[in-house]
Design a protein around this motif. Sequence first.
Motif, PDB file in Angstrom:
ATOM      1  N   PRO A  50      50.058  44.602  60.794  1.00 25.06           N
ATOM      2  CA  PRO A  50      48.982  43.571  60.922  1.00 25.06           C
ATOM      3  C   PRO A  50      47.591  43.716  60.192  1.00 25.06           C
ATOM      4  CG  PRO A  50      49.141  45.228  62.566  1.00 25.06           C
ATOM      5  CD  PRO A  50      50.276  45.580  61.582  1.00 25.06           C
ATOM      6  N   ASP A  51      47.628  44.692  59.274  1.00 22.52           N
ATOM      7  CA  ASP A  51      46.343  44.968  58.403  1.00 22.52           C
ATOM      8  C   ASP A  51      46.211  44.093  57.150  1.00 22.52           C
ATOM      9  OD1 ASP A  51      43.545  46.185  57.756  1.00 22.52           O
ATOM     10  OD2 ASP A  51      44.624  47.223  56.329  1.00 22.52           O
ATOM     11  N   TRP A  52      47.627  43.663  56.731  1.00 24.93           N
ATOM     12  CA  TRP A  52      47.773  42.767  55.606  1.00 24.93           C
ATOM     13  C   TRP A  52      47.004  41.500  55.358  1.00 24.93           C
ATOM     14  CZ3 TRP A  52      53.986  43.437  56.097  1.00 24.93           C
ATOM     15  CH2 TRP A  52      54.338  44.652  55.436  1.00 24.93           C
ATOM     16  N   PRO A  53      46.915  41.062  56.432  1.00 29.18           N
ATOM     17  CA  PRO A  53      45.768  39.880  56.372  1.00 29.18           C
ATOM     18  C   PRO A  53      44.603  40.158  55.764  1.00 29.18           C
ATOM     19  CG  PRO A  53      47.353  39.207  58.345  1.00 29.18           C
ATOM     20  CD  PRO A  53      47.676  40.641  57.845  1.00 29.18           C
ATOM     21  N   ARG A  54      43.789  41.215  56.611  1.00 32.60           N
ATOM     22  CA  ARG A  54      42.450  41.557  56.243  1.00 32.60           C
ATOM     23  C   ARG A  54      42.573  42.030  54.614  1.00 32.60           C
ATOM     24  NH1 ARG A  54      40.593  45.523  54.626  1.00 32.60           N
ATOM     25  NH2 ARG A  54      42.225  46.866  54.934  1.00 32.60           N
ATOM     26  N   TYR A 112      44.597  41.009  52.354  1.00 27.28           N
ATOM     27  CA  TYR A 112      44.304  39.851  51.382  1.00 27.28           C
ATOM     28  C   TYR A 112      42.900  39.240  51.257  1.00 27.28           C
ATOM     29  CZ  TYR A 112      44.411  35.234  50.229  1.00 27.28           C
ATOM     30  OH  TYR A 112      43.893  33.915  49.748  1.00 27.28           O
ATOM     31  N   ARG A 113      42.511  39.036  52.472  1.00 24.40           N
ATOM     32  CA  ARG A 113      41.069  38.391  52.410  1.00 24.40           C
ATOM     33  C   ARG A 113      40.159  39.214  51.846  1.00 24.40           C
ATOM     34  NH1 ARG A 113      42.369  37.937  57.897  1.00 24.40           N
ATOM     35  NH2 ARG A 113      41.253  39.610  58.570  1.00 24.40           N
ATOM     36  N   ASP A 114      40.029  40.616  51.877  1.00 22.62           N
ATOM     37  CA  ASP A 114      39.056  41.282  50.763  1.00 22.62           C
ATOM     38  C   ASP A 114      39.387  41.336  49.480  1.00 22.62           C
ATOM     39  OD1 ASP A 114      38.122  42.426  53.237  1.00 22.62           O
ATOM     40  OD2 ASP A 114      38.944  44.207  53.017  1.00 22.62           O
ATOM     41  N   LEU A 115      40.661  41.326  49.052  1.00 22.02           N
ATOM     42  CA  LEU A 115      41.125  40.999  47.712  1.00 22.02           C
ATOM     43  C   LEU A 115      40.803  39.733  46.947  1.00 22.02           C
ATOM     44  CD1 LEU A 115      44.542  42.648  48.236  1.00 22.02           C
ATOM     45  CD2 LEU A 115      42.904  43.516  46.782  1.00 22.02           C
ATOM     46  N   ALA A 116      41.020  38.719  48.047  1.00 22.93           N
ATOM     47  CA  ALA A 116      40.554  37.333  47.611  1.00 22.93           C
ATOM     48  C   ALA A 116      39.112  37.145  47.451  1.00 22.93           C
ATOM     49  CB  ALA A 116      41.100  36.472  48.550  1.00 22.93           C
ATOM     50  N   ALA A 117      38.364  37.812  48.138  1.00 27.88           N
ATOM     51  CA  ALA A 117      36.969  37.576  48.101  1.00 27.88           C
ATOM     52  C   ALA A 117      36.340  38.269  46.671  1.00 27.88           C
ATOM     53  CB  ALA A 117      36.093  38.343  49.272  1.00 27.88           C
ATOM     54  N   ARG A 118      37.115  39.574  46.313  1.00 24.97           N
ATOM     55  CA  ARG A 118      36.564  39.934  45.138  1.00 24.97           C
ATOM     56  C   ARG A 118      37.171  39.397  44.056  1.00 24.97           C
ATOM     57  NH1 ARG A 118      39.451  44.908  46.987  1.00 24.97           N
ATOM     58  NH2 ARG A 118      38.326  45.431  48.607  1.00 24.97           N
ATOM     59  N   ILE A 119      38.293  38.661  44.015  1.00 22.47           N
ATOM     60  CA  ILE A 119      38.738  37.685  42.702  1.00 22.47           C
ATOM     61  C   ILE A 119      37.806  36.665  42.828  1.00 22.47           C
ATOM     62  CG2 ILE A 119      40.824  36.339  42.219  1.00 22.47           C
ATOM     63  CD1 ILE A 119      42.631  38.397  43.656  1.00 22.47           C
ATOM     64  N   ARG A 120      37.478  36.123  43.851  1.00 27.14           N
ATOM     65  CA  ARG A 120      36.765  34.765  43.777  1.00 27.14           C
ATOM     66  C   ARG A 120      35.419  35.004  43.094  1.00 27.14           C
ATOM     67  NH1 ARG A 120      38.898  30.350  46.088  1.00 27.14           N
ATOM     68  NH2 ARG A 120      40.262  30.348  47.757  1.00 27.14           N
ATOM     69  N   THR A 121      34.934  35.925  43.556  1.00 28.31           N
ATOM     70  CA  THR A 121      33.543  36.481  42.883  1.00 28.31           C
ATOM     71  C   THR A 121      33.329  36.785  41.452  1.00 28.31           C
ATOM     72  OG1 THR A 121      32.998  37.665  45.158  1.00 28.31           O
ATOM     73  CG2 THR A 121      31.610  38.390  43.028  1.00 28.31           C
TER      74      THR A 121
END
Length: 195
Positions: free
Chosen positions: A37-41, A43-52
């Motif tokens: 259940p930690d996989w979505p979190r 992903y969100r952390d990784l996506a935020a870094r990629i977007r930045t």
Amino acid sequence: MATFAEITRHHDPDPDENPWVHRPPAPAPVRIVPYDPDWPRRYRDLAARIRTALGPAALDLEHVGSTSVAGLAAKDVIDIDLTVADPRAEHTYVPPLERLGYVLTIREPSFHEHRCLTLAEPRVNLHVYGPDCPEAIRHRLFRDWLRTHPDDRERYQKAKLAAVPGGGTVMDYNARKQQTIRDIYDRMFRAAGML
């Protein structure tokens, strides 16, 4: 805009094309773990870094693959689809991603100009496609179908677990579950009126 014919066609890369930017990875055993259940979190952390890192060059990011489907066992690798204006323009996105630790590993001009960058920790496969790419659309459709069709989610999980004992590379594992994936795609496309 991708047509139904483009989306529903099973497209394979050119078998004569060497996709490896450096060299193929050494064979490693495929390990499937229960859904985390930690996989979505993650992903969100990784996506935020990629977007930045990419700013406006990142047109879209999507959590795809088995880790994006609650309840589905998977390899502990987050798959992300990144949409950029032109995957061939690697200078617009590869250097900022390299600064985050990503390594460009695959370049497949014959397969929708697909690029794949990997991150070692946490493990990530970052797939890069252009706008309206049929393969990226297929990834989202498959994810959403599995999220809402528990019978096919279970069927896919059984195929994944049955594919592991054959050994070999991840590509060998993928080949062993391919028919099940294509059967699910067929049901999904027919239900959507695309075939």
